[in-house]
Design a protein around this motif. Structure first.
Motif, PDB file in Angstrom:
ATOM      1  N   ASP A 106      -7.645   6.958   2.917  1.00  0.00           N
ATOM      2  CA  ASP A 106      -7.368   5.627   2.380  1.00  0.00           C
ATOM      3  C   ASP A 106      -8.647   5.042   1.784  1.00  0.00           C
ATOM      4  OD1 ASP A 106      -8.827   5.065   4.655  1.00  0.00           O
ATOM      5  OD2 ASP A 106      -7.325   3.790   5.576  1.00  0.00           O
ATOM      6  N   PHE A 107      -8.524   3.832   1.213  1.00  0.00           N
ATOM      7  CA  PHE A 107      -9.682   3.164   0.628  1.00  0.00           C
ATOM      8  C   PHE A 107      -9.618   1.676   0.922  1.00  0.00           C
ATOM      9  CE2 PHE A 107      -6.354   3.031  -2.539  1.00  0.00           C
ATOM     10  CZ  PHE A 107      -6.469   1.791  -3.135  1.00  0.00           C
ATOM     11  N   GLU A 108     -10.780   1.042   0.887  1.00  0.00           N
ATOM     12  CA  GLU A 108     -10.849  -0.391   1.134  1.00  0.00           C
ATOM     13  C   GLU A 108     -10.777  -1.138  -0.186  1.00  0.00           C
ATOM     14  OE1 GLU A 108     -13.760  -3.793   3.030  1.00  0.00           O
ATOM     15  OE2 GLU A 108     -14.033  -1.708   3.635  1.00  0.00           O
ATOM     16  N   TYR A 109      -9.996  -2.193  -0.191  1.00  0.00           N
ATOM     17  CA  TYR A 109      -9.857  -3.052  -1.362  1.00  0.00           C
ATOM     18  C   TYR A 109      -9.656  -4.467  -0.856  1.00  0.00           C
ATOM     19  CZ  TYR A 109      -7.741  -5.249  -5.438  1.00  0.00           C
ATOM     20  OH  TYR A 109      -7.452  -6.108  -6.458  1.00  0.00           O
ATOM     21  N   ARG A 110     -10.547  -5.350  -1.211  1.00  0.00           N
ATOM     22  CA  ARG A 110     -10.493  -6.745  -0.765  1.00  0.00           C
ATOM     23  C   ARG A 110     -10.314  -6.847   0.748  1.00  0.00           C
ATOM     24  NH1 ARG A 110      -7.148  -9.807  -5.627  1.00  0.00           N
ATOM     25  NH2 ARG A 110      -8.625  -9.276  -7.276  1.00  0.00           N
ATOM     26  N   LYS A 111     -11.138  -6.098   1.452  1.00  0.00           N
ATOM     27  CA  LYS A 111     -11.241  -6.120   2.920  1.00  0.00           C
ATOM     28  C   LYS A 111      -9.989  -5.632   3.650  1.00  0.00           C
ATOM     29  CE  LYS A 111     -14.742  -9.652   2.821  1.00  0.00           C
ATOM     30  NZ  LYS A 111     -15.241 -10.894   3.342  1.00  0.00           N
ATOM     31  N   ARG A 112      -9.142  -4.869   2.970  1.00  0.00           N
ATOM     32  CA  ARG A 112      -7.971  -4.245   3.598  1.00  0.00           C
ATOM     33  C   ARG A 112      -7.968  -2.771   3.236  1.00  0.00           C
ATOM     34  NH1 ARG A 112      -2.567  -7.269   2.641  1.00  0.00           N
ATOM     35  NH2 ARG A 112      -1.991  -5.875   4.307  1.00  0.00           N
ATOM     36  N   ARG A 113      -7.224  -1.975   3.978  1.00  0.00           N
ATOM     37  CA  ARG A 113      -7.140  -0.535   3.751  1.00  0.00           C
ATOM     38  C   ARG A 113      -5.830  -0.206   3.048  1.00  0.00           C
ATOM     39  NH1 ARG A 113     -12.033   1.351   4.243  1.00  0.00           N
ATOM     40  NH2 ARG A 113     -11.158   3.432   4.298  1.00  0.00           N
ATOM     41  N   TYR A 114      -5.894   0.704   2.054  1.00  0.00           N
ATOM     42  CA  TYR A 114      -4.724   1.101   1.285  1.00  0.00           C
ATOM     43  C   TYR A 114      -4.714   2.616   1.095  1.00  0.00           C
ATOM     44  CZ  TYR A 114      -4.258  -3.813   0.011  1.00  0.00           C
ATOM     45  OH  TYR A 114      -4.099  -5.167   0.051  1.00  0.00           O
ATOM     46  N   ALA A 145      -2.686   2.265  -5.356  1.00  0.00           N
ATOM     47  CA  ALA A 145      -3.676   1.920  -6.383  1.00  0.00           C
ATOM     48  C   ALA A 145      -3.039   1.388  -7.665  1.00  0.00           C
ATOM     49  CB  ALA A 145      -4.573   3.114  -6.684  1.00  0.00           C
ATOM     50  N   GLU A 146      -1.977   1.992  -8.138  1.00  0.00           N
ATOM     51  CA  GLU A 146      -1.362   1.541  -9.389  1.00  0.00           C
ATOM     52  C   GLU A 146      -0.789   0.134  -9.250  1.00  0.00           C
ATOM     53  OE1 GLU A 146       1.698   3.036 -12.848  1.00  0.00           O
ATOM     54  OE2 GLU A 146       1.039   4.433 -11.318  1.00  0.00           O
ATOM     55  N   SER A 147      -0.136  -0.141  -8.147  1.00  0.00           N
ATOM     56  CA  SER A 147       0.412  -1.475  -7.908  1.00  0.00           C
ATOM     57  C   SER A 147      -0.710  -2.517  -7.804  1.00  0.00           C
ATOM     58  CB  SER A 147       1.246  -1.468  -6.627  1.00  0.00           C
ATOM     59  OG  SER A 147       1.686  -2.754  -6.313  1.00  0.00           O
ATOM     60  N   LEU A 148      -1.785  -2.164  -7.123  1.00  0.00           N
ATOM     61  CA  LEU A 148      -2.926  -3.072  -7.010  1.00  0.00           C
ATOM     62  C   LEU A 148      -3.555  -3.315  -8.380  1.00  0.00           C
ATOM     63  CD1 LEU A 148      -4.525  -1.620  -3.762  1.00  0.00           C
ATOM     64  CD2 LEU A 148      -3.349  -3.818  -3.988  1.00  0.00           C
ATOM     65  N   PHE A 149      -3.631  -2.275  -9.203  1.00  0.00           N
ATOM     66  CA  PHE A 149      -4.162  -2.428 -10.560  1.00  0.00           C
ATOM     67  C   PHE A 149      -3.315  -3.430 -11.348  1.00  0.00           C
ATOM     68  CE2 PHE A 149      -3.782  -1.231 -15.038  1.00  0.00           C
ATOM     69  CZ  PHE A 149      -5.057  -1.568 -15.459  1.00  0.00           C
TER      70      PHE A 149
END
Length: 57
Positions: A23-31, A36-40
């Motif tokens: 997984d990866f961290e994005y805005r202090k949360r794990r995904y 990734a595409e939805s977050l983009f």
């Protein structure tokens, strides 16, 4: 900041960047990579909204 975020998310979504874990961290949360595409899309919508607000000011 959003440009950096969107660039990183696009790379993850399209396999141009590798994760060191599952997984990866994005805005202090794990995904997961699948997110990734939805977050983009969310970041792109935020950027568009900011531009509209600024153009009205």
């Amino acid at each position: 900041m959003r440009n950096t975020e969107s660039g990183e998310l696009v790379q993850l979504a399209h396999g141009a960047a590798e994760l060191t874990g599952t997984d990866f961290e994005y805005r202090k949360r794990r995904y997961q990579r699948i997110d990734a595409e939805s977050l983009f899309k969310d970041v792109a919508a935020e950027s568009a909204l900011i531009l509209r607000v600024r153009s009205r000011a």
